[in-house]
Write a protein that holds these residues in place. Structure first.
Motif, mmCIF file in Angstrom:
data_model
loop_
_atom_site.group_PDB
_atom_site.id
_atom_site.type_symbol
_atom_site.label_atom_id
_atom_site.label_comp_id
_atom_site.label_asym_id
_atom_site.label_seq_id
_atom_site.Cartn_x
_atom_site.Cartn_y
_atom_site.Cartn_z
ATOM 1 N N TYR A 232 -2.286 12.832 8.620
ATOM 2 C CA TYR A 232 -0.988 12.441 9.168
ATOM 3 C C TYR A 232 0.142 13.143 8.426
ATOM 4 C CZ TYR A 232 3.126 9.704 10.299
ATOM 5 O OH TYR A 232 4.381 9.331 10.703
ATOM 6 N N LYS B 63 7.515 1.229 -2.259
ATOM 7 C CA LYS B 63 6.128 0.891 -1.979
ATOM 8 C C LYS B 63 5.460 0.389 -3.246
ATOM 9 C CE LYS B 63 4.711 5.721 -2.667
ATOM 10 N NZ LYS B 63 4.091 6.925 -2.044
ATOM 11 N N ASN C 174 4.959 5.293 6.520
ATOM 12 C CA ASN C 174 3.676 5.337 5.832
ATOM 13 C C ASN C 174 3.543 6.688 5.142
ATOM 14 O OD1 ASN C 174 0.984 5.252 5.041
ATOM 15 N ND2 ASN C 174 0.338 4.148 6.878
ATOM 16 N N HIS C 175 3.313 6.670 3.838
ATOM 17 C CA HIS C 175 3.196 7.898 3.061
ATOM 18 C C HIS C 175 1.757 8.397 2.950
ATOM 19 C CE1 HIS C 175 7.273 7.544 0.702
ATOM 20 N NE2 HIS C 175 7.433 7.738 1.989
ATOM 21 N N SER C 176 0.828 7.708 3.557
ATOM 22 C CA SER C 176 -0.570 8.127 3.446
ATOM 23 C C SER C 176 -0.812 9.416 4.237
ATOM 24 C CB SER C 176 -1.500 7.032 3.976
ATOM 25 O OG SER C 176 -2.844 7.486 3.943
ATOM 26 N N PRO C 177 -1.514 10.393 3.652
ATOM 27 C CA PRO C 177 -1.815 11.632 4.386
ATOM 28 C C PRO C 177 -2.981 11.489 5.351
ATOM 29 C CG PRO C 177 -2.729 11.756 2.191
ATOM 30 C CD PRO C 177 -1.988 10.449 2.264
ATOM 31 N N ASP D 271 0.834 -1.206 0.000
ATOM 32 C CA ASP D 271 0.000 0.000 0.000
ATOM 33 C C ASP D 271 0.871 1.260 0.000
ATOM 34 O OD1 ASP D 271 -2.312 -1.597 0.081
ATOM 35 O OD2 ASP D 271 -2.161 -1.778 2.240
ATOM 36 N N THR D 272 0.713 2.108 1.016
ATOM 37 C CA THR D 272 1.449 3.379 1.067
ATOM 38 C C THR D 272 2.685 3.297 1.948
ATOM 39 O OG1 THR D 272 0.015 4.076 2.889
ATOM 40 C CG2 THR D 272 -0.645 4.730 0.662
ATOM 41 N N ARG D 273 3.075 2.117 2.382
ATOM 42 C CA ARG D 273 4.223 1.966 3.276
ATOM 43 C C ARG D 273 5.505 1.802 2.463
ATOM 44 N NH1 ARG D 273 0.174 -1.012 5.668
ATOM 45 N NH2 ARG D 273 1.033 -2.998 4.965
ATOM 46 N N ASP E 41 -3.361 2.172 12.437
ATOM 47 C CA ASP E 41 -2.597 1.984 11.203
ATOM 48 C C ASP E 41 -1.099 2.024 11.498
ATOM 49 O OD1 ASP E 41 -4.899 1.849 9.739
ATOM 50 O OD2 ASP E 41 -4.679 3.806 8.756
ATOM 51 N N ILE F 96 2.416 3.264 10.948
ATOM 52 C CA ILE F 96 2.938 4.494 10.351
ATOM 53 C C ILE F 96 4.456 4.499 10.244
ATOM 54 C CG2 ILE F 96 0.957 5.872 11.065
ATOM 55 C CD1 ILE F 96 2.836 7.005 13.272
ATOM 56 N N VAL G 142 -4.831 8.654 8.090
ATOM 57 C CA VAL G 142 -4.668 7.374 8.774
ATOM 58 C C VAL G 142 -5.836 7.129 9.726
ATOM 59 C CG1 VAL G 142 -2.150 7.428 8.644
ATOM 60 C CG2 VAL G 142 -3.295 8.410 10.639
#
Length: 322
Positions: free
Chosen positions: A259, A202, A301-304, A145-147, A310, A312, A306
Motif C-alpha cells: 500500500y 500512532k 494508515n502508515h503500514s506498507p 497500530d500503524t494508524r 483494513d 487505510i 495491507v
C-alpha cells in the motif's frame, strides 16, 4: 483558612507539589507496580484540572506531552490544582502493549468495581481516588497500530462549555463523538466532569507536530480557565481553520497487497480523489482507492502492507455550520 484537600492519602497543602506513588496491584511475580501521580496546588483556590495519558500502554505520544508539561513546570498552577498522571497504564507501558496484564482494555473497564478484574479494580481506584477531585479532565490518546491520527479533540454532544474549551485547545479538528460504553471519558462525563479527549499520532511513536499541538493545547486551556496565567506576550496557537464535525467515514482496502498513500493527513479531499494505491510485490497488479465522500483526512494508515478490509484512511465530513 484554606480548604483541606487530601488526595491518595496525602494532605495537599497550598503552594506545594507532591509526587505520590500509588501501589494498588502487583504482577504475578509479586513485583509492585507504582503509578506516579504529580499533584500541584496553588495558594489561591480554583478549579482542579486532571491531565492524563497512557491509558493504553503503547500510546507514548501522550506520555511525552504530559512529561513536557511537568518538565517545564507548566503544572505549577497560579490558582487551583493540577494533577498530572503521565502513565496511567504502567503495566502496558513496561512491555509496550495496549492492554492490562489480565488482557483487558483498561479504557473499556470504567467505572470499574472494587472487587472486579485487575483492570476493573484499577479503573475503580482511578475514578474514586483521582478523577473524583477533578473539575476538568484532558486525556491523551493516539491511533492504534500503524494508524496515524491528525491532532484532533473529541467531545460529547450538547455541552457548550466543553465545546468552547475544545475550540480554545486549538487543534484543527473537533469531533462530536459518541461515548464508548465503559470508557474513561463516558464515566468521567457521567460524574459531571468536563472532558477533552485528544487524539494524535500512532502507537509506539513520538511525533513533534503531535506533541507540540498537545502541549500548546494544554497551555491554552489552563490559561482560559485561569489556572495557569501566562504573560501578555504569550501567543496561544489556534489553527486558523478549525473543522467541526460529528460524522466521519473509514475507507478500507479493496484488495490485499503493498500500500502507498498519495494524500496528506489533515488536508481536504474531494469525492472521487485517489487516496492510495494497492499493488502486488511483482509489478502485475495495481488498484486505486478513491474517496467516496468529500471532507478532511484525519487519519492515515502508515503500514506498507495491507489486507483487504483494513482501514487505510479516516475522513471527517464537515458540519455545515462550522
Amino acid at each position: 483558612m484554606p480548604k483541606k484537600i487530601t488526595i491518595l492519602g496525602e494532605k495537599i497543602l497550598p503552594g506545594k507539589t507532591y509526587q505520590i506513588k500509588t501501589d494498588i496491584a502487583r504482577l504475578h511475580t509479586r513485583t509492585k507496580i507504582e503509578v506516579p501521580v504529580i499533584v500541584s496546588r496553588a495558594k489561591i483556590d480554583g478549579p482542579c484540572v486532571l491531565i492524563s495519558a497512557g491509558i493504553h500502554g503503547d500510546e507514548v505520544n501522550g506520555v511525552e506531552i504530559v512529561r513536557q508539561i511537568v518538565a517545564d513546570k507548566y503544572n505549577i498552577p497560579d490558582a487551583g490544582i493540577i494533577i498530572c498522571v503521565p502513565v496511567v497504564n504502567v503495566f502496558g507501558f513496561l512491555i509496550k502493549t495496549r492492554e492490562f496484564p489480565d488482557g483487558k482494555d483498561l479504557n473499556r473497564s470504567f467505572p470499574g468495581a472494587k472487587n472486579g478484574s485487575l483492570a476493573s479494580k484499577f479503573a475503580h481506584f482511578f475514578m474514586t481516588e483521582i478523577v473524583d477531585h477533578a473539575d476538568y479532565c484532558i486525556d491523551f490518546h493516539t491511533g492504534g497500530d500503524t494508524r496515524f491520527n491528525y491532532p484532533q479533540v473529541r467531545i460529547s454532544d450538547e455541552d457548550t462549555k466543553t465545546f468552547n474549551l475544545a475550540k480554545i485547545f486549538g487543534a484543527k479538528f473537533v469531533k462530536y463523538s459518541s461515548q464508548r460504553e465503559k470508557s474513561y471519558r463516558a464515566s468521567a462525563v457521567a460524574c459531571g466532569k468536563k472532558v477533552l479527549l485528544y487524539e494524535g499520532g500512532k502507537s509506539l511513536d513520538i511525533n513533534t507536530q503531535v506533541t507540540n499541538a498537545g502541549v500548546t493545547g494544554i497551555l491554552n486551556v489552563l490559561n482560559a480557565l485561569g489556572v495557569k496565567e501566562f504573560p501578555s506576550s504569550y501567543n496561544p496557537f489556534i489553527e486558523e481553520e478549525q473543522v467541526i464535525f460529528n460524522e466521519s467515514k473509514w475507507i478500507r482496502a479493496n484488495a490485499s497487497g503493498m500500500y502507498r498513500s498519495v494524500v496528506n493527513n489533515g488536508e481536504p479531499i474531494a469525492k472521487g480523489d485517489v487516496i492510495g494505491l494497492i499493488t502486488d510485490p511483482y509489478g502485475f497488479f495495481e488498484r486505486k482507492i478513491k474517496s467516496p465522500v468529500s471532507g478532511y483526512i484525519i487519519c492515515l494508515n502508515h503500514s506498507p502492507i495491507v489486507n483487504q478490509g483494513d482501514a487505510i484512511a479516516h475522513i471527517a465530513i464537515q458540519n455545515e455550520d462550522s
